[in-house]
Design a protein around this motif. Structure first.
Motif, short mmCIF file in Angstrom:
data_model
loop_
_atom_site.label_atom_id
_atom_site.label_comp_id
_atom_site.label_asym_id
_atom_site.label_seq_id
_atom_site.Cartn_x
_atom_site.Cartn_y
_atom_site.Cartn_z
N THR A 16 0.85 -1.19 0.00
CA THR A 16 0.00 0.00 0.00
C THR A 16 0.88 1.24 0.00
N THR A 55 -3.26 5.15 -2.38
CA THR A 55 -4.25 5.99 -1.73
C THR A 55 -3.60 7.27 -1.21
N LEU A 190 -10.16 0.72 2.34
CA LEU A 190 -8.93 -0.05 2.21
C LEU A 190 -9.16 -1.54 2.43
#
Length: 260
Positions: A16, A55, A190
């Motif tokens: 991530t 993100t 998420l």
């Protein structure tokens, strides 16, 4: 490698990347673009990384745009270089990455932020997300692929309207247009993206890379997508993943892919 403007976490072969400039609503500046390039480059080289989720930090913005202060005094030549370099090292680079990149669009995705989300392989939006390409309100146009990718995703007419009005659309509007794949409550965003990543990782890494390449080929000038698909399809037959996948199917068991 340490970064100033991004954070990277890894768990179960899922990486991530969080763009972390909260005081600037995660706006893209030259340094952040270069850091993202290096991060994606390193993750692609790491065979343990199977999926990347991209993100933004906080609850307000994925990426609220480019850092306008950085280029407001640029000349014509500098403007051309800005767009060309950005497209080369980040936006086109992400689009053609061998591993899937999911954009978890939390909050505002404007200008370069929406262009970055569109360069990812697909997008999941939080229910408070708002998206747009407001560049014409600043006397410029999208320069990181927005005029090309937005029509591909939502059609020429809708893209014209969004770009020429400099307007924003809600997450639900974006879903109806096909700009995002789904809309999820922000607190669950998420986790939902991780769930999709888990499904992707059940499949052959080599086949996934070939599928990305073949799909992208349809949108590249001078490249025949059907021919790319045929060649990529044939190459799959020479892989251990193909042998494992077909053997597992015939033996009625789950395949264990090695990416070889």
């Amino acid at each position: 490698m340490s970064y100033k403007n991004i954070l990277i976490t890894k768990e179960n072969s899922i990486a991530t990347i969080t763009i972390n400039r909260p005081t600037k609503l995660n706006a893209l500046n030259k340094e952040t673009i270069e850091e993202l390039h290096k991060a994606f480059q390193e993750l692609e080289k790491n065979y343990e990384t199977r999926v990347v989720i991209l993100t933004g930090s906080g609850e307000k913005a994925f990426v609220a745009g480019a850092d306008i202060a950085e280029f407001s005094e640029f000349s014509v030549e500098e403007g051309v270089q800005l767009a060309a370099q950005g497209q080369d090292i980040l936006f086109n680079f992400v689009e053609n990455l061998k591993i899937p990149v999911i954009a978890a669009v939390n909050g505002f995705a404007l200008g370069g932020g929406l262009e970055l989300a569109m360069a990812c392989h697909f997008r999941i939006a939080s229910d408070n997300a708002k998206m747009g390409l407001p560049e014409v309100s600043l006397g410029v146009i999208p320069g990181y692929g927005g005029t090309q990718r937005l029509p591909q995703l939502i059609g020429k007419g809708r893209a014209m309207e969004m770009i020429l009005t400099a307007g924003m659309v809600t997450a639900e509007d974006a879903y109806r247009m096909g700009l995002v794949n789904n809309v999820i409550p922000q607190a669950e965003l998420l986790d939902y993206c991780n769930g999709i990543a888990q499904k992707i990782m059940r499949n052959s890494p080599l086949a996934i890379s070939s599928a990305i390449k073949s799909i992208n080929a349809n949108y590249k000038d001078g490249e025949n997508g059907f021919e790319t698909e045929i060649k990529s399809f044939g190459k799959c037959f020479g892989t251990e993943d193909f042998k494992e996948g077909t053997t597992a199917f015939l033996e009625k068991r789950k395949a264990v892919f090695t990416g070889e």
